[in-house]
Design a protein around this motif. Structure first.
Motif, PDB file in Angstrom:
ATOM      1  N   GLU A 245       0.713  -1.187  -0.095  1.00  0.00           N
ATOM      2  CA  GLU A 245      -0.042  -0.044   0.135  1.00  0.00           C
ATOM      3  C   GLU A 245       0.798   1.049  -0.128  1.00  0.00           C
ATOM      4  O   GLU A 245       0.700   2.132  -0.823  1.00  0.00           O
ATOM      5  CB  GLU A 245      -0.968  -0.172   1.092  1.00  0.00           C
ATOM      6  N   THR A 246       1.790   1.359   0.725  1.00  0.00           N
ATOM      7  CA  THR A 246       2.543   2.264   0.908  1.00  0.00           C
ATOM      8  C   THR A 246       4.007   2.592  -0.012  1.00  0.00           C
ATOM      9  O   THR A 246       4.634   3.800  -0.232  1.00  0.00           O
ATOM     10  CB  THR A 246       3.269   2.611   2.200  1.00  0.00           C
ATOM     11  N   GLU A 271       5.508  -6.850  -1.329  1.00  0.00           N
ATOM     12  CA  GLU A 271       5.447  -6.879  -2.666  1.00  0.00           C
ATOM     13  C   GLU A 271       6.911  -7.212  -3.231  1.00  0.00           C
ATOM     14  O   GLU A 271       7.732  -6.528  -2.614  1.00  0.00           O
ATOM     15  CB  GLU A 271       4.967  -5.763  -3.595  1.00  0.00           C
ATOM     16  N   LEU A 272       7.148  -8.279  -4.007  1.00  0.00           N
ATOM     17  CA  LEU A 272       8.504  -8.331  -4.569  1.00  0.00           C
ATOM     18  C   LEU A 272       8.481  -7.459  -5.916  1.00  0.00           C
ATOM     19  O   LEU A 272       7.715  -7.688  -6.745  1.00  0.00           O
ATOM     20  CB  LEU A 272       8.491 -10.026  -4.991  1.00  0.00           C
TER      21      LEU A 272
END
Length: 575
Positions: A245-246, A271-272
């Motif tokens: 999200e950020t 997240e990758l």
């Protein structure tokens, strides 16, 4: 001379009434009823970016889009855009009496007609039953659309869930295999290479300095880095994590695993970021690697792409919400049926309804507001489920409106008049793929005369005291086929001890395991033999016989029965 404020109010009210008169859902109603909706209504204008409804907050209005575009968000994600005049928002929070399940935002400047649907008595002399009759059709259409979306999303989720379970099984097998062979990890390089190539998840092993020493094909696919470029490089260069999200950078737990010698997982919402900038939601477990002396020599990172899984979870959540809405629709449909069965001397009446799905296409009802006149109503929509439920809601609401309207004008409608109104209402509902058979009987409780008209419905069965059987024949087109349909009437005179049975075709056409149907012949024979039973008991036994006949097959069509017995002579027949 009017003030500016009174002039604006007058113009708004005139615009509201004009909108209601031309609405495809409300325009067929009497002008008097539409004018009663005006005090409950208000034209609201919103600038682009204005939040009309907020997810999780209460709502007491139904909004009709007049101009502009609306965006619908759930959990911050855009799921739908509305721009058609007449589109509706806010109705589900009214039906379920729960906070809004979505946020509605004006994408462009919009004009909306809002109708206050709670605390009616404080704001208008409109009777709640009248408003309910108007709103049933609107709510039923929305529920129908939402049911179609629910079924589609549920099927998507089932397919995704199967893939997820398969991937989880492969991962568990792979992890178990790695644990079993940890003691010989470095002595069996070829065996390890074969195992790594067969694993459907990314595997990266690092030394105590977090330099990559082992790297499988799936890791190449997810990170975008070829093995020859990744080997020997620091893990953070290849395995770069950010928050979903950020988008802030996240620290890999590998260093902590090596220091504490305990397994760790990735932070939530990881997240990758691959070499080309593609982002994948990932889940991972990191475990320390030890040699035969139990000394830590590095760590192994096993990770998988869970983007589709997370999407499936979101779809499952949405499917559950749709399922809840479907249950609400079923509860709403139950309110369409009479709460009590009229018992007006000299007749006794019993009824039964069982839907084949959560929402059905059969309906029965009565009109009792006309002195010494009893109207018996029964209908059957082709098919069942939510689209059929929309038609039954339309029929029920129309009958209630007609009863109130004719009573207020001190008029008594004929069965054919009622069918003409119903035909028009169903055509205006816009469900051109569906039609409805319908029977209307008007019984004079003084003379025993029954005037009836049938729109293609199964013929009711009259059984006389001596066992003679007659069918109430009347041939007209079903409802919803033609704007110019005409409906004829017939009349018979009922006598003491007559038994009159109304039903829908599901009673005689539900097949058993051999494809046989119960049929009209069995039905008539059963009614003759058991005609002396109390009406309610006879209805129950009929249903039990049907279930016994079709078992173990499920019921494929809705079943509705209305049984009327004349318990004694009608008053004017006694004279």
């Amino acid at each position: 001379m009017r003030s500016k404020r009174s002039t604006k109010l007058f113009d708004d009210n005139r615009a509201i009434l004009d909108y209601l008169r031309h609405s495809r859902l409300l325009g067929h109603l009497p002008d008097e009823l539409l004018q009663k909706l005006v005090p409950l209504s208000e034209i609201r204008r919103y600038l682009a970016g204005t939040e009309v409804l907020s997810e999780g907050r209460p709502n007491d209005k139904v909004y009709f889009l007049m101009r502009g575009t609306l965006s619908i968000y759930i959990g911050g994600e855009l799921i739908s855009t509305l721009r058609r005049t007449g589109d509706i928002v806010g109705e589900m929070s009214i039906i379920s009496e729960k906070p809004c399940s979505a946020t509605v935002v004006a994408s462009t400047p919009v004009d909306m007609l809002s109708i206050l649907s709670r605390d009616i008595g404080q704001y208008s002399d409109l009777h709640p039953e009248e408003l309910q009759n108007v709103l049933y059709r609107v709510f039923a259409r929305i529920l129908s659309d939402k049911l179609v979306l629910t079924n589609y999303k549920a099927k998507q989720f089932e397919a995704t869930n199967r893939l997820l379970k398969d991937a989880q099984g492969r991962l568990q097998n792979a992890l178990y295999d790695l644990e079993r062979h940890s003691d010989s990890l470095f002595d069996e390089k070829e065996r390890l290479a074969v195992t790594l190539r067969s694993i459907g998840d990314g595997v990266i092993a690092v030394d105590t300095q977090e330099r990559i020493i082992l790297y499988n094909q799936k890791a190449e696919e997810l990170t975008g880095w070829p093995c020859e470029e990744a080997m020997g490089r620091p893990l953070p260069d290849i395995f770069r994590l950010i928050h979903e999200e950020t988008h802030e950078s996240l620290v890999s737990p590998v260093k902590k695993v090596i220091e504490e010698q305990l397994p760790q997982g990735l932070p939530n919402h990881s997240e990758l970021v691959s070499k080309d900038g593609t982002e994948h939601l990932v889940a991972s477990s990191v475990a320390p690697m030890k040699d035969r002396k139990e000394e830590v020599i590095g760590a192994v990172l096993v990770f998988r792409d869970i983007t589709k899984i997370k999407k499936a979870e979101a779809e499952l959540l949405l499917a559950k919400e749709r399922e809840s809405e479907l249950k609400t629709a079923a509860a709403v449909q139950q309110t369409l049926f009479p709460k009590t069965v009229p018992q007006l001397s000299p007749v006794e009446i019993a009824c039964f309804f069982q839907s084949a799905t959560e929402t059905g296409g059969d309906w029965y009802g009565f009109m009792t507001k006309f002195e010494r006149k009893l109207y018996l109503l029964i209908g059957d929509v082709t098919g069942h489920g939510s689209p059929a439920a929309l038609i039954t809601a339309t029929a029920s609401a129309t009958c209630r409106t007609l009863e109130t309207m004719y009573k207020e004008h001190d008029e008594i409608p004929s069965p054919s008049e009622i069918l003409r109104h119903l035909n028009q209402a169903i055509l205006e509902a816009g469900s051109s793929d569906y039609m409805m058979t319908f029977f209307v009987g008007q019984l004079d409780l003084d003379t025993g005369q029954l005037v009836f008209s049938s729109a293609g419905h199964t013929f009711p069965i009259l059984i006389k005291p001596d066992g003679e059987t007659r069918h109430l024949l009347n041939h007209n087109f079903p409802l919803g086929l033609s704007q110019i349909a005409q409906f004829t009437e017939e009349m018979i005179e009922l006598k003491a001890d007559d038994l009159l049975f109304f039903y829908t075709d599901g009673l005689v056409e539900n097949p058993n395991s051999e494809g046989d149907m119960w049929g009209e012949r069995r039905l008539e024979h059963y009614l003759k033999i058991h005609r002396g039973l109390p009406v309610q008991r006879l209805i129950w036994q009929l249903q039990a016989e049907l279930q016994k006949f079709i078992a173990p097959c499920p019921q494929e069509d809705d079943v509705t029965m209305v049984l009327l017995r004349v318990s004694k002579p009608f008053p004017l027949q006694q004279e």
